[in-house]
Design a protein around this motif. Sequence first.
Motif, PDB file in Angstrom:
ATOM      1  N   ASN A  33       0.824  -1.207   0.000  1.00 40.20           N
ATOM      2  CA  ASN A  33       0.000   0.000   0.000  1.00 40.20           C
ATOM      3  C   ASN A  33       0.864   1.265   0.000  1.00 40.20           C
ATOM      4  O   ASN A  33       0.571   2.233  -0.720  1.00 40.20           O
ATOM      5  N   ARG A  34       1.929   1.268   0.794  1.00 38.75           N
ATOM      6  CA  ARG A  34       2.814   2.439   0.818  1.00 38.75           C
ATOM      7  C   ARG A  34       3.518   2.612  -0.521  1.00 38.75           C
ATOM      8  O   ARG A  34       3.681   3.734  -1.018  1.00 38.75           O
ATOM      9  N   LYS A  35       3.950   1.511  -1.095  1.00 38.86           N
ATOM     10  CA  LYS A  35       4.638   1.581  -2.381  1.00 38.86           C
ATOM     11  C   LYS A  35       3.733   2.192  -3.442  1.00 38.86           C
ATOM     12  O   LYS A  35       4.169   3.040  -4.238  1.00 38.86           O
ATOM     13  N   LYS A  36       2.473   1.810  -3.447  1.00 36.59           N
ATOM     14  CA  LYS A  36       1.517   2.360  -4.416  1.00 36.59           C
ATOM     15  C   LYS A  36       1.303   3.854  -4.176  1.00 36.59           C
ATOM     16  O   LYS A  36       1.220   4.633  -5.135  1.00 36.59           O
ATOM     17  N   PHE A  37       1.196   4.236  -2.909  1.00 40.79           N
ATOM     18  CA  PHE A  37       0.983   5.649  -2.607  1.00 40.79           C
ATOM     19  C   PHE A  37       2.191   6.484  -3.006  1.00 40.79           C
ATOM     20  O   PHE A  37       2.065   7.522  -3.665  1.00 40.79           O
ATOM     21  N   MET A  38       3.376   6.049  -2.621  1.00 42.00           N
ATOM     22  CA  MET A  38       4.579   6.838  -2.894  1.00 42.00           C
ATOM     23  C   MET A  38       4.855   6.950  -4.392  1.00 42.00           C
ATOM     24  O   MET A  38       5.452   7.936  -4.839  1.00 42.00           O
ATOM     25  N   ALA A  39       4.409   5.971  -5.169  1.00 37.74           N
ATOM     26  CA  ALA A  39       4.599   6.027  -6.624  1.00 37.74           C
ATOM     27  C   ALA A  39       3.843   7.207  -7.243  1.00 37.74           C
ATOM     28  O   ALA A  39       4.176   7.640  -8.348  1.00 37.74           O
ATOM     29  N   GLN A  40       2.846   7.724  -6.530  1.00 39.38           N
ATOM     30  CA  GLN A  40       2.048   8.832  -7.062  1.00 39.38           C
ATOM     31  C   GLN A  40       2.394  10.181  -6.428  1.00 39.38           C
ATOM     32  O   GLN A  40       1.795  11.200  -6.769  1.00 39.38           O
ATOM     33  N   MET A  41       3.362  10.187  -5.518  1.00 38.25           N
ATOM     34  CA  MET A  41       3.761  11.454  -4.893  1.00 38.25           C
ATOM     35  C   MET A  41       4.653  12.262  -5.844  1.00 38.25           C
ATOM     36  O   MET A  41       5.406  11.705  -6.642  1.00 38.25           O
ATOM     37  N   ILE A  72      -4.058   5.871   8.080  1.00 34.46           N
ATOM     38  CA  ILE A  72      -2.778   5.426   8.642  1.00 34.46           C
ATOM     39  C   ILE A  72      -2.797   3.908   8.831  1.00 34.46           C
ATOM     40  O   ILE A  72      -1.772   3.234   8.676  1.00 34.46           O
ATOM     41  N   LEU A  73      -3.960   3.360   9.117  1.00 35.67           N
ATOM     42  CA  LEU A  73      -4.086   1.907   9.235  1.00 35.67           C
ATOM     43  C   LEU A  73      -3.837   1.239   7.889  1.00 35.67           C
ATOM     44  O   LEU A  73      -3.103   0.238   7.799  1.00 35.67           O
ATOM     45  N   TYR A  74      -4.409   1.789   6.832  1.00 32.08           N
ATOM     46  CA  TYR A  74      -4.257   1.248   5.479  1.00 32.08           C
ATOM     47  C   TYR A  74      -2.794   1.240   5.047  1.00 32.08           C
ATOM     48  O   TYR A  74      -2.339   0.316   4.366  1.00 32.08           O
ATOM     49  N   LEU A  75      -2.042   2.234   5.471  1.00 26.95           N
ATOM     50  CA  LEU A  75      -0.667   2.396   5.016  1.00 26.95           C
ATOM     51  C   LEU A  75       0.374   1.770   5.955  1.00 26.95           C
ATOM     52  O   LEU A  75       1.527   1.594   5.560  1.00 26.95           O
ATOM     53  N   ALA A 100       6.526  -2.540  16.330  1.00 29.37           N
ATOM     54  CA  ALA A 100       6.027  -1.601  15.327  1.00 29.37           C
ATOM     55  C   ALA A 100       6.558  -1.961  13.941  1.00 29.37           C
ATOM     56  O   ALA A 100       5.834  -1.862  12.934  1.00 29.37           O
ATOM     57  N   THR A 101       7.791  -2.392  13.880  1.00 27.41           N
ATOM     58  CA  THR A 101       8.368  -2.844  12.605  1.00 27.41           C
ATOM     59  C   THR A 101       7.691  -4.125  12.122  1.00 27.41           C
ATOM     60  O   THR A 101       7.369  -4.267  10.939  1.00 27.41           O
ATOM     61  N   ASP A 102       7.449  -5.054  13.051  1.00 26.44           N
ATOM     62  CA  ASP A 102       6.803  -6.307  12.685  1.00 26.44           C
ATOM     63  C   ASP A 102       5.405  -6.070  12.098  1.00 26.44           C
ATOM     64  O   ASP A 102       5.010  -6.708  11.128  1.00 26.44           O
ATOM     65  N   VAL A 103       4.666  -5.143  12.692  1.00 31.41           N
ATOM     66  CA  VAL A 103       3.302  -4.857  12.234  1.00 31.41           C
ATOM     67  C   VAL A 103       3.304  -4.141  10.890  1.00 31.41           C
ATOM     68  O   VAL A 103       2.532  -4.472   9.986  1.00 31.41           O
ATOM     69  N   SER A 104       4.182  -3.148  10.741  1.00 30.75           N
ATOM     70  CA  SER A 104       4.121  -2.236   9.602  1.00 30.75           C
ATOM     71  C   SER A 104       5.059  -2.578   8.453  1.00 30.75           C
ATOM     72  O   SER A 104       4.817  -2.187   7.304  1.00 30.75           O
ATOM     73  N   GLY A 105       6.161  -3.253   8.756  1.00 27.54           N
ATOM     74  CA  GLY A 105       7.198  -3.452   7.761  1.00 27.54           C
ATOM     75  C   GLY A 105       8.107  -2.250   7.609  1.00 27.54           C
ATOM     76  O   GLY A 105       8.971  -2.217   6.717  1.00 27.54           O
ATOM     77  N   ILE A 106       7.965  -1.244   8.481  1.00 25.93           N
ATOM     78  CA  ILE A 106       8.808  -0.044   8.450  1.00 25.93           C
ATOM     79  C   ILE A 106       9.990  -0.251   9.389  1.00 25.93           C
ATOM     80  O   ILE A 106       9.818  -0.589  10.567  1.00 25.93           O
ATOM     81  N   LYS A 107      11.186  -0.020   8.907  1.00 24.16           N
ATOM     82  CA  LYS A 107      12.375  -0.276   9.714  1.00 24.16           C
ATOM     83  C   LYS A 107      12.740   0.883  10.629  1.00 24.16           C
ATOM     84  O   LYS A 107      13.300   0.682  11.711  1.00 24.16           O
ATOM     85  N   THR A 108      12.455   2.112  10.210  1.00 25.17           N
ATOM     86  CA  THR A 108      12.847   3.279  11.004  1.00 25.17           C
ATOM     87  C   THR A 108      11.694   3.681  11.921  1.00 25.17           C
ATOM     88  O   THR A 108      10.665   4.197  11.466  1.00 25.17           O
ATOM     89  N   ILE A 109      11.870   3.428  13.205  1.00 24.72           N
ATOM     90  CA  ILE A 109      10.857   3.730  14.209  1.00 24.72           C
ATOM     91  C   ILE A 109      11.446   4.709  15.214  1.00 24.72           C
ATOM     92  O   ILE A 109      12.541   4.491  15.744  1.00 24.72           O
ATOM     93  N   TYR A 110      10.722   5.800  15.449  1.00 20.63           N
ATOM     94  CA  TYR A 110      11.099   6.756  16.499  1.00 20.63           C
ATOM     95  C   TYR A 110       9.967   6.837  17.522  1.00 20.63           C
ATOM     96  O   TYR A 110       8.808   6.556  17.218  1.00 20.63           O
ATOM     97  N   TRP A 111      10.348   7.283  18.728  1.00 17.27           N
ATOM     98  CA  TRP A 111       9.311   7.629  19.694  1.00 17.27           C
ATOM     99  C   TRP A 111       8.654   8.939  19.264  1.00 17.27           C
ATOM    100  O   TRP A 111       9.274   9.768  18.601  1.00 17.27           O
ATOM    101  N   GLU A 118      -6.722  -5.072  -2.410  1.00 15.63           N
ATOM    102  CA  GLU A 118      -5.748  -6.143  -2.548  1.00 15.63           C
ATOM    103  C   GLU A 118      -6.412  -7.467  -2.132  1.00 15.63           C
ATOM    104  O   GLU A 118      -7.371  -7.477  -1.354  1.00 15.63           O
ATOM    105  N   PRO A 119      -5.892  -8.609  -2.607  1.00 13.16           N
ATOM    106  CA  PRO A 119      -6.479  -9.905  -2.221  1.00 13.16           C
ATOM    107  C   PRO A 119      -6.560 -10.090  -0.705  1.00 13.16           C
ATOM    108  O   PRO A 119      -7.541 -10.662  -0.199  1.00 13.16           O
TER     109      PRO A 119
END
Length: 430
Positions: free
Chosen positions: A14-22, A52-55, A102-113, A180-181
């Motif tokens: 979902n993030r990849k699709k969004f960023m492709a249109q930025m 934010i949930l979708y992404l 947070a990384t496990d849930v989102s797939g995002i590696k950079t997490i800040y407080w 998505e499926p």
Amino acid sequence: MKYDQIDNKLFIKNRKKFMAQMRPKSIAVFNSNDIYPVSADTTLAFEQHRDILYLSGIDQEESILLMFPDAIEKKHREVLFVRETNAHIAIWEGAKLDKKQATDVSGIKTIYWLSDFEKVFFGLMTEAEIIYFNTNEHYRQAVQTQTREDRFIIKTKNQYPGHQVAKSNPILQALRGVKEPEEIDLIKRACQITEKGFRRILKHTKPGIWEYELEAEFLHEFIINRSKGFAYTPIIASGNSANVLHYIENNKQCKDGDLILMDVGAEYANYSSDMTRTIPVNGRFSERQRKVYEAVLKVKNEATQMLRPGTLWSEFHIEVGNIMTSALIDLKLLSKTDVEKESKDWPAYKKYFMHGTSHHMGLDTHDYGPLKTPMEANMVFTVEPGIYIPEEGFGVRLEDDVVITQNGDPINLMDTIPIECDEIEELMNN
């Protein structure tokens, strides 16, 4: 959360699709919803902002997602800020996500407080020229409360007046409209839970039962199947209450000979289902009730087959109106003269069927999705015709959730939920 953790590959896509249109050198920011107060120290249950949930998949308050595809440092191209947890919070509120989770849930590696947001955001804004704000542009929105997103937009415009502004919503409307499926599977899971609730109440319905008792039976079945509960405020409308489209009091006793219109759906993992069924209180349709019911079912079945790639939403509703007009003439609710004299702005059939037939559904019951462009494969729509006859004391609406497919044959996600008159009568009297 009650639901099984969703594979983070969905959110990565979902993030990849969004960023492709930025646009180049742009940042997009998405905020969690607020926790809204009731009074004293009481708050409403938290509901995550669906964008934010979708992404990201993050289902926690005080979270912020930032996407910056052109960030100089690769680690800052996707950033998630979450509330810092500690032992005190864990004792009083329950544990919050740590950085690894947070990384496990989102797939995002950079997490800040969250406390680091202002500093990190300032540094990234010095590299950016455009910021995407997330505004609510749903065609049915009527929000009067200032949201966390609203406050962020006001503050950021004041702090960074030299940046250009863009809108996230047009991108999200297009992306969220095509599922998505994995999303279709989650909607189907919600539909399966709804089916269990419906089959449960068929066993409990009888003359003298109260509408709120049936509401409670639905809720019981939903929660024991790992749903938070209703995807939207349920309608349990017996007798003439069915002719009030948004009847939600659910406080009347169900009488022998009446019908009950139930517009009810379970959520699962924040994805909605949206079902309507109409059943006889005493387990038997009268002759007139059956004729009206079968007319609505015929319209629904014909409308379902029209949900195909290339169909225009506006033209779809016109055609369904034509089908409904014929049905109402057959039921002697309309005459050919009524149709000949009808207004173009308010066709004759609107006297008995005054709402639309279909809407997008997904993370929201009335979900994001384009309505002015042709329908596409993997869009999910409701199909919900109805006939409302106040002078006869009953109304009938039937509703299923349907996936548009590439080959043209729509898939009904509720095809196992009883809907034929004979099956409903058999189940209620068995």
